[in-house]
Motif scaffolding. Structure first.
Motif, PDB file in Angstrom:
ATOM      1  N   GLY A  62       3.950   9.039  -7.251  1.00 39.42           N
ATOM      2  CA  GLY A  62       4.458   7.887  -6.509  1.00 39.42           C
ATOM      3  C   GLY A  62       5.164   6.850  -7.356  1.00 39.42           C
ATOM      4  O   GLY A  62       6.017   6.105  -6.872  1.00 39.42           O
ATOM      5  N   ASN A  63       4.796   6.756  -8.627  1.00 36.07           N
ATOM      6  CA  ASN A  63       5.412   5.791  -9.549  1.00 36.07           C
ATOM      7  C   ASN A  63       5.489   4.382  -8.953  1.00 36.07           C
ATOM      8  O   ASN A  63       6.550   3.763  -8.878  1.00 36.07           O
ATOM      9  N   ILE A  64       4.339   3.866  -8.547  1.00 31.68           N
ATOM     10  CA  ILE A  64       4.324   2.529  -7.959  1.00 31.68           C
ATOM     11  C   ILE A  64       4.751   1.489  -8.987  1.00 31.68           C
ATOM     12  O   ILE A  64       4.562   1.653 -10.182  1.00 31.68           O
ATOM     13  N   ARG A  65       5.320   0.411  -8.461  1.00 30.49           N
ATOM     14  CA  ARG A  65       5.763  -0.688  -9.327  1.00 30.49           C
ATOM     15  C   ARG A  65       5.821  -1.972  -8.499  1.00 30.49           C
ATOM     16  O   ARG A  65       5.776  -1.940  -7.266  1.00 30.49           O
ATOM     17  N   ASN A  71       2.253  -9.094 -10.948  1.00 28.60           N
ATOM     18  CA  ASN A  71       1.199  -8.289 -11.562  1.00 28.60           C
ATOM     19  C   ASN A  71       0.545  -7.344 -10.566  1.00 28.60           C
ATOM     20  O   ASN A  71       0.461  -7.626  -9.364  1.00 28.60           O
ATOM     21  N   HIS A  72       0.064  -6.239 -11.089  1.00 30.66           N
ATOM     22  CA  HIS A  72      -0.842  -5.364 -10.347  1.00 30.66           C
ATOM     23  C   HIS A  72      -1.803  -4.799 -11.382  1.00 30.66           C
ATOM     24  O   HIS A  72      -1.549  -3.755 -11.985  1.00 30.66           O
ATOM     25  N   GLU A  83       0.802  -1.228   0.000  1.00 34.01           N
ATOM     26  CA  GLU A  83       0.000   0.000   0.000  1.00 34.01           C
ATOM     27  C   GLU A  83       0.834   1.277   0.000  1.00 34.01           C
ATOM     28  O   GLU A  83       1.012   1.934   1.021  1.00 34.01           O
ATOM     29  N   ASN A  84       1.345   1.606  -1.184  1.00 31.10           N
ATOM     30  CA  ASN A  84       2.027   2.890  -1.399  1.00 31.10           C
ATOM     31  C   ASN A  84       3.184   3.123  -0.430  1.00 31.10           C
ATOM     32  O   ASN A  84       3.301   4.193   0.185  1.00 31.10           O
ATOM     33  N   GLU A 116       3.785  -5.367  -4.274  1.00 31.13           N
ATOM     34  CA  GLU A 116       3.054  -4.399  -5.079  1.00 31.13           C
ATOM     35  C   GLU A 116       2.971  -3.076  -4.327  1.00 31.13           C
ATOM     36  O   GLU A 116       2.967  -3.036  -3.115  1.00 31.13           O
ATOM     37  N   GLU A 117       2.900  -2.000  -5.093  1.00 26.87           N
ATOM     38  CA  GLU A 117       2.797  -0.634  -4.584  1.00 26.87           C
ATOM     39  C   GLU A 117       4.043  -0.178  -3.834  1.00 26.87           C
ATOM     40  O   GLU A 117       3.959   0.473  -2.779  1.00 26.87           O
ATOM     41  N   ILE A 118       5.204  -0.518  -4.370  1.00 24.72           N
ATOM     42  CA  ILE A 118       6.434   0.116  -3.921  1.00 24.72           C
ATOM     43  C   ILE A 118       6.557   1.455  -4.654  1.00 24.72           C
ATOM     44  O   ILE A 118       6.543   1.502  -5.881  1.00 24.72           O
TER      45      ILE A 118
END
Length: 607
Positions: A394-397, A469-470, A312-313, A341-343
């Motif tokens: 945030g550029n999550i990946r 995946n996200h 979560e972010n 997910e959400e790094i």
């Protein structure tokens, strides 16, 4: 038989008894020159939309049952103490004042104003209310109408009728059938005082003073006390949101499986962020149900443990690193491979072009070591700035976290934000052309969404291909309480295209090596029974491991009282044939003090 207008005059006369002096709450009435004189149930009508929508009404009589003095929707509710004999017509209505009302509970009032249907966002049902009111207090200290008790017997088992095809599948124009459909039943009580007895909590309380209960003790109960969302046609009819009438009230802290004991009472409101909601003037007491955070089984020396976890972010400014580290080490038992997910990038939501996430990952890895875990290594690909959706800046990946003491990563250069990873055949085995690499990143299916990350791992001499995946979120889908039924799910279009791209890539691995061990995992943002999952699984190409669990344990996320699946680990036929153990590790979704809204998933198998 007396006419309805005769009944109305009798009500006003009765409310005027013991009048000392009449106080007028002055907000000028706007509307037509000839305003209608009607009762509350006339305004509410027998459908979801008032027959007086947009019209001025005068001298609407009722007893003030609740007053909301805080928040953005200040006003009060009135209820007619002399109901008609039609179960489809509500006897209560909200009067929107915009500022703190000058009436008190127990006041008998007459209200003149304009009937409006308030809708927060497109597609939702509306709240019938009287706006721009002029209010006259006729008397004070009156007895309140008895609250209608909502319980398992009163709520129908069917959730909603299908909408009218001639109206775009809207239910707004349909005559309410409160004995047949749960949503019709709740709508027939909109604005009226309702009460529930001791009820099971099915979504934990949160920072906004919201929680969800069910009035049906046995409806689709999970192993830990939630309500399982089993299909699009099984929406759990007993769910209701509970919020305090005013923000100054003390609100219980509760987890899923707790009970809200005693009586919870207040007007039945409708808000587009939760649907039918008890705005409670009286709130029950939270009695603990006793659930604890789960711990999975550690893998044996010959088992590979693979996990997915939406953090979560997560960015360097967060205070949750130690908590996430403890969860990975103690609850997940330090899996060999973790898809995160959400790094977020190194400065989180600051939108300055930064895309690297090495500071975020170093901080997490250090926290894991401090928690007694292994010194993990990691692999990822930085996204192009602002191209992968999520929180702006945030550029999550997705990131592969792996324990180099147990598993090795096969590095092959060439992966970047826009280059597609391919599959080649070398010595009869499948090889990725880049590791890590991104799956079909320029496909329009991934517009403003996270691109899958593929990597090649080796465990005890055996290669395992992992695809993190996200998928596209459910943003834009209508709520289960929407006016359109069946509910449109517009977000599926992109998710289906994404699932097709992932399945196509998996097939390319099998084309090079039929018996390859492949895992596709992550925040799939869709249910195990959804078409998204079916597309990913293809014709036996993958199998969603969570379906190996008993039905009562199939959930990773809790939303508006429904325990549901969003996170999945899908495995190749070779892994399924060889056998595996699957665990949905419930450490977040059911708890008021969650560090993420997702529960991590763990798969153990022998490659």
């Amino acid at each position: 038989m007396p006419s309805k207008s005769t009944h109305r005059r009798s009500r006003i006369a009765a409310l005027a008894v013991a009048t000392a002096s009449c106080a007028t709450y002055a907000v000028a009435l706007t509307g037509t020159a000839h305003a209608a004189t009607v009762a509350v149930h006339d305004i509410q009508g027998t459908t979801r939309i008032s027959p007086y929508k947009g019209q001025a009404v005068t001298d609407v009589a009722g007893i003030v049952t609740a007053v909301r003095t805080t928040g953005s929707s200040k006003g009060f509710w009135i209820q007619d103490p002399n109901p008609d004999d039609d179960p489809a017509t509500s006897e209560g209505v909200f009067v929107y004042t915009g500022s703190a009302p000058k009436v008190a509970v127990g006041d008998a009032v007459t209200v003149s104003g304009t009937v409006t249907e308030y809708v927060v966002s497109t597609g939702n049902q509306s709240l019938t209310e009287i706006s721009r009111p002029t209010v006259t207090v006729v008397s004070s200290g009156n007895a309140l109408p008895a609250a209608t008790v909502i319980d398992a017997k009163s709520v129908p088992d069917a959730y909603t009728p299908a909408g009218d095809p001639a109206a775009g599948n809207s239910v707004n124009g349909l005559t309410l059938q409160p004995s047949a459909y749960a949503l019709d039943y709740y709508e027939s009580l909109e604005g009226m005082s309702v009460a529930i007895g001791s009820s099971r909590v099915v979504t934990a309380s949160n920072a906004y003073d919201e929680l969800w209960v069910t009035v049906k003790p046995h409806e689709n109960r999970t192993a830990r006390g939630g309500s399982l969302y089993r299909s699009y046609d099984d929406q759990n009819t007993g769910r209701l949101q509970v919020m305090p009438l005013n923000s100054t009230q003390e609100f219980p802290v509760a987890d899923v499986g707790d009970r809200l004991t005693g009586t919870t009472e207040g007007p039945l409101d409708f808000n587009s962020y939760g649907g039918y909601t008890i705005s409670a003037s009286t709130i029950g007491t939270a009695t603990p149900g006793g659930i604890e955070r789960e711990t999975t089984k550690a893998p044996s020396a010959h088992e590979l443990a693979v996990a997915t976890y939406n953090v979560e972010n997560l960015d360097p400014s967060d205070t949750t690193f130690a908590d996430h580290a403890s969860a990975i080490v103690n609850n997940l038992r330090s899996p060999d491979i973790v898809s995160l997910e959400e790094i977020q990038d190194n400065n989180g939501a600051k939108n300055d072009g930064t895309v690297a996430a090495d500071v975020t990952m170093s901080k997490l890895i250090d926290a894991i070591v401090a928690a007694g875990g292994p010194a993990y290594d990691w692999r990822s690909i930085d996204p192009a700035d602002g191209k992968d959706g999520g929180e702006p800046g945030g550029n999550i990946r997705q990131v592969f976290l792996f324990n180099p003491e147990r598993v090795s990563f096969t590095d092959r250069a060439g992966g970047d934000a826009t280059t597609a990873v391919g599959v080649t055949k070398v010595g009869g085995k499948a090889h990725l052309t880049a590791s890590p690499g991104r799956v079909d990143p320029t496909n329009t299916a991934w517009d403003a969404s996270r691109k899958p990350l593929a990597g090649e791992f080796v465990f005890r001499g055996r290669t395992v291909f992992v695809i993190a995946n996200h998928l596209n979120s459910k943003g834009g889908d209508y709520a289960l309480t929407a006016q359109y039924q069946p509910v449109p799910r517009s977000s599926e279009t992109q998710r289906h295209a994404q699932a097709t791209a992932v399945n196509t890539f998996v097939k390319s691995v099998y084309a090079a090596q039929k018996n390859a061990d492949v895992i596709a995992l992550g925040d799939i943002n869709d249910f195990e029974f959804s078409d998204t999952a079916k597309i990913l699984e293809g014709d036996g190409d993958l199998y969603s491991g969570i379906k190996s669990l008993p039905k009562k344990e199939r959930y990773t996320y809790v939303y508006q009282g429904n325990s549901q699946v969003l996170d999945q680990i899908l495995v190749s036929p070779s892994i399924r044939k060889g056998g595996f153990a699957y665990d949905s590790v419930h450490i977040n979704s059911e708890f008021h003090d969650q560090i993420s809204d997702h529960d991590p998933q763990v798969l153990r198998f022998r490659p």
